[in-house]
Design a protein around this motif. Sequence first.
Motif, PDB file in Angstrom:
ATOM      1  N   GLN A  55       0.797  -1.218   0.000  1.00  0.00           N
ATOM      2  CA  GLN A  55       0.000   0.000   0.000  1.00  0.00           C
ATOM      3  C   GLN A  55       0.836   1.277   0.000  1.00  0.00           C
ATOM      4  N   PRO A  57       2.876   4.342  -1.931  1.00  0.00           N
ATOM      5  CA  PRO A  57       2.895   4.935  -3.265  1.00  0.00           C
ATOM      6  C   PRO A  57       4.189   4.508  -3.956  1.00  0.00           C
ATOM      7  N   SER A 114       0.092   2.944   8.540  1.00  0.00           N
ATOM      8  CA  SER A 114      -0.022   4.341   8.155  1.00  0.00           C
ATOM      9  C   SER A 114      -0.229   4.449   6.650  1.00  0.00           C
ATOM     10  N   THR A 115      -0.632   5.646   6.238  1.00  0.00           N
ATOM     11  CA  THR A 115      -0.827   5.927   4.817  1.00  0.00           C
ATOM     12  C   THR A 115       0.052   7.103   4.438  1.00  0.00           C
ATOM     13  N   TYR A 116       0.815   6.966   3.365  1.00  0.00           N
ATOM     14  CA  TYR A 116       1.628   8.070   2.862  1.00  0.00           C
ATOM     15  C   TYR A 116       0.766   8.924   1.945  1.00  0.00           C
ATOM     16  N   HIS A 117       0.785  10.231   2.175  1.00  0.00           N
ATOM     17  CA  HIS A 117       0.064  11.160   1.309  1.00  0.00           C
ATOM     18  C   HIS A 117       1.013  11.882   0.367  1.00  0.00           C
ATOM     19  N   ILE A 118       2.269  12.030   0.758  1.00  0.00           N
ATOM     20  CA  ILE A 118       3.302  12.629  -0.081  1.00  0.00           C
ATOM     21  C   ILE A 118       4.523  11.730  -0.012  1.00  0.00           C
ATOM     22  N   GLU A 120       8.132  12.156  -1.798  1.00  0.00           N
ATOM     23  CA  GLU A 120       9.016  12.885  -2.701  1.00  0.00           C
ATOM     24  C   GLU A 120      10.467  12.436  -2.583  1.00  0.00           C
TER      25      GLU A 120
END
Length: 168
Positions: A55, A57, A114-118, A120
Motif C-alpha cells: 500500500q 505509493p 499508516s498511509t503516505y500522502h506525499i 518525494e
Amino acid sequence: MLESLKEAGKSISRELGRAWENLSEGWRELLSRSGEALTHFSHSKDKVIAERDSQLPVLPRWSLLAGEVEETDKEIVVRVEVPGIEKEDWQITLDGSMLYLSGEKRFERVTQDSTYHIMERAYGTFQRSIPLPRNVDTERAEANYKNGVLTVRLPKVGDSKYRTIRLS
C-alpha cells in the motif's frame, strides 16, 4: 457589460502570462543550476513488488543530489547533500579527473499501519559523476560524512600557481 468582460479577459490573460513566465523561469533555473545534480535511483525488482503489495505509493526514481566543487590553493573540496545514507553504504571512486559517488539510500518504514500522502524522497541505489577542474593526488584524498553532507577533500597535484614563461 461586454466591455467589462473583455477587460476581465485581458486582465486574466496578462496574469496567466506572468504566471507562466515565472514558472518557466523557475524551471530554466532549476535545469541550468541543477541539471547535473538530477540523479537516478534504481530499485530492485523485489523491492518494487513489495512496495506495490504494501500500500505504499510508487517511490520516486529521481532526486536532486545538490553539490558544490570548491577550489583552494591546495585542494579541491567536493560537498554533496545526501541525507539518510549510512556511512557503510557509500562508495567513492576517483578516476583521472572524475569523482564517482555511488551508494544506496534505504527505505525504512517505521509503522505498518499508516498511509503516505506525499512521497518525494527517492530511495535505492544511485551514482553521481562529478568532473574535477584539476588532477588530484588520489593517495591523499579524504572523505567524511556528517549531518547528511558528504565532503571529499582532494589535494591538488603539483604547483597550481599561475606562471608566465618567457621565450629566450
